[in-house]
Design a protein around this motif. Structure first.
Motif, PDB file in Angstrom:
ATOM      1  N   LEU A   1      -0.354  -5.349  10.897  1.00 46.10           N
ATOM      2  CA  LEU A   1      -1.651  -5.688  11.471  1.00 46.10           C
ATOM      3  C   LEU A   1      -2.618  -6.333  10.485  1.00 46.10           C
ATOM      4  N   LEU A   2      -2.393  -6.127   9.179  1.00 52.19           N
ATOM      5  CA  LEU A   2      -3.324  -6.639   8.183  1.00 52.19           C
ATOM      6  C   LEU A   2      -2.738  -7.781   7.356  1.00 52.19           C
ATOM      7  N   GLY A   3      -1.418  -7.920   7.391  1.00 51.70           N
ATOM      8  CA  GLY A   3      -0.806  -9.009   6.651  1.00 51.70           C
ATOM      9  C   GLY A   3      -0.678  -8.731   5.165  1.00 51.70           C
ATOM     10  N   VAL A   4      -0.071  -7.594   4.837  1.00 53.45           N
ATOM     11  CA  VAL A   4       0.233  -7.280   3.445  1.00 53.45           C
ATOM     12  C   VAL A   4       1.729  -6.987   3.349  1.00 53.45           C
ATOM     13  N   TYR A   5       2.229  -6.956   2.132  1.00 48.66           N
ATOM     14  CA  TYR A   5       3.630  -6.648   1.890  1.00 48.66           C
ATOM     15  C   TYR A   5       3.691  -5.438   0.962  1.00 48.66           C
ATOM     16  N   PHE A   6       4.553  -4.474   1.293  1.00 50.93           N
ATOM     17  CA  PHE A   6       4.726  -3.299   0.442  1.00 50.93           C
ATOM     18  C   PHE A   6       6.065  -3.413  -0.279  1.00 50.93           C
ATOM     19  N   ASN A   7       5.996  -3.629  -1.604  1.00 50.65           N
ATOM     20  CA  ASN A   7       7.190  -3.749  -2.433  1.00 50.65           C
ATOM     21  C   ASN A   7       8.034  -2.480  -2.347  1.00 50.65           C
ATOM     22  N   ASN A   8       9.337  -2.647  -2.230  1.00 52.47           N
ATOM     23  CA  ASN A   8      10.306  -1.551  -2.194  1.00 52.47           C
ATOM     24  C   ASN A   8      10.197  -0.664  -0.951  1.00 52.47           C
ATOM     25  N   HIS A   9       9.559  -1.167   0.088  1.00 49.99           N
ATOM     26  CA  HIS A   9       9.525  -0.416   1.343  1.00 49.99           C
ATOM     27  C   HIS A   9      10.910  -0.525   1.978  1.00 49.99           C
ATOM     28  N   PRO A  10      11.463   0.569   2.491  1.00 51.24           N
ATOM     29  CA  PRO A  10      12.833   0.522   3.010  1.00 51.24           C
ATOM     30  C   PRO A  10      13.010  -0.259   4.314  1.00 51.24           C
ATOM     31  N   ASP A  11      11.930  -0.481   5.094  1.00 45.34           N
ATOM     32  CA  ASP A  11      12.102  -1.122   6.395  1.00 45.34           C
ATOM     33  C   ASP A  11      10.739  -1.563   6.941  1.00 45.34           C
ATOM     34  N   LEU A  12      10.357  -2.815   6.698  1.00 47.98           N
ATOM     35  CA  LEU A  12       9.036  -3.290   7.126  1.00 47.98           C
ATOM     36  C   LEU A  12       9.045  -3.957   8.506  1.00 47.98           C
ATOM     37  N   ARG A  13       9.937  -3.512   9.390  1.00 47.48           N
ATOM     38  CA  ARG A  13       9.929  -4.059  10.754  1.00 47.48           C
ATOM     39  C   ARG A  13       8.620  -3.718  11.453  1.00 47.48           C
TER      40      ARG A  13
ATOM     41  N   SER B   1       0.695  -8.275  -2.079  1.00 50.64           N
ATOM     42  CA  SER B   1       1.701  -7.208  -2.118  1.00 50.64           C
ATOM     43  C   SER B   1       1.179  -6.007  -2.897  1.00 50.64           C
ATOM     44  N   PHE B   2       1.574  -4.845  -2.417  1.00 47.49           N
ATOM     45  CA  PHE B   2       1.242  -3.565  -3.028  1.00 47.49           C
ATOM     46  C   PHE B   2       2.532  -2.766  -3.122  1.00 47.49           C
ATOM     47  N   ASP B   3       2.590  -1.810  -4.029  1.00 47.95           N
ATOM     48  CA  ASP B   3       3.787  -0.982  -4.163  1.00 47.95           C
ATOM     49  C   ASP B   3       3.817   0.087  -3.075  1.00 47.95           C
ATOM     50  N   SER B   4       4.984   0.271  -2.497  1.00 54.63           N
ATOM     51  CA  SER B   4       5.170   1.289  -1.479  1.00 54.63           C
ATOM     52  C   SER B   4       5.137   2.678  -2.107  1.00 54.63           C
ATOM     53  N   VAL B   5       4.707   3.660  -1.316  1.00 58.39           N
ATOM     54  CA  VAL B   5       4.736   5.058  -1.763  1.00 58.39           C
ATOM     55  C   VAL B   5       5.667   5.892  -0.864  1.00 58.39           C
ATOM     56  N   CYS B   6       6.586   5.218  -0.171  1.00 57.16           N
ATOM     57  CA  CYS B   6       7.543   5.920   0.692  1.00 57.16           C
ATOM     58  C   CYS B   6       8.438   6.867  -0.095  1.00 57.16           C
ATOM     59  N   HIS B   7       8.665   6.563  -1.370  1.00 59.70           N
ATOM     60  CA  HIS B   7       9.500   7.445  -2.184  1.00 59.70           C
ATOM     61  C   HIS B   7       8.769   8.742  -2.546  1.00 59.70           C
TER      62      HIS B   7
END
Length: 165
Positions: free
Chosen positions: A123-135, A102-108
């Protein structure tokens, strides 16, 4: 350019990041930073009037399975007003091939990060913490595996239909 170089080196030091200097082939300044500090560094590069990296070109990733398996994430930025580009990289080691780091999202910070992070996660199999919509964007939501990982083995069938290669 010398002034920007000195200012970026000072920012890198304050975030305990490795500042690699100017990379001529890509025409950008290179940073490497720990994952926990990456979003903070990126936010400073956006908000600080000395840099104002107002454009996020892309968020990309790579799987490096040899020797010490890791996932590396790259952020490509530009300061349109100041006329320079920056690449910030961060990485996490993998303890198992199935691990989802997991990595922190920069969407904000940049709204454009939304789709870049979604694509990288899918495509890479990571998770972005605090991402608003990881569909998923490109693959069906029940797709097995991560096509950009070097150890990806495509499924033979999807809903009873043979997957062509």
């Amino acid at each position: 350019m010398e002034e920007v170089l000195e200012q970026l080196a000072a920012v890198a030091q304050s975030w305990e990041a490795a500042f690699k200097g100017y990379h001529s082939p890509s025409s950008c300044y290179l940073f490497e930073v720990e994952p926990e500090k990456c979003a903070g560094l990126l936010e400073q590069l956006f908000r600080d009037k000395n840099f104002w990296c107002d454009h996020l070109h892309s968020v990309t990733g790579e799987h490096m399975p040899v020797d010490t398996p890791m996932i590396r994430i790259h952020y490509h930025l530009s300061s349109i007003t100041r006329g320079f580009s920056v690449q910030v990289s961060t990485q996490k080691m993998l303890t198992t091939p199935e691990e989802i780091p997991s990595f922190d999202s920069v969407c904000h910070i940049w709204k454009s990060a939304n789709w870049h992070e979604r694509e990288t996660a899918e495509l890479l199999g990571v998770y972005f913490n605090n991402h608003p919509d990881l569909r998923h964007l490109l693959l069906p939501s029940n797709w097995e595996g991560f096509p950009l990982r070097k150890d990806y083995v495509p499924q033979e069938l999807y809903h009873g239909v043979k997957v062509k290669f």
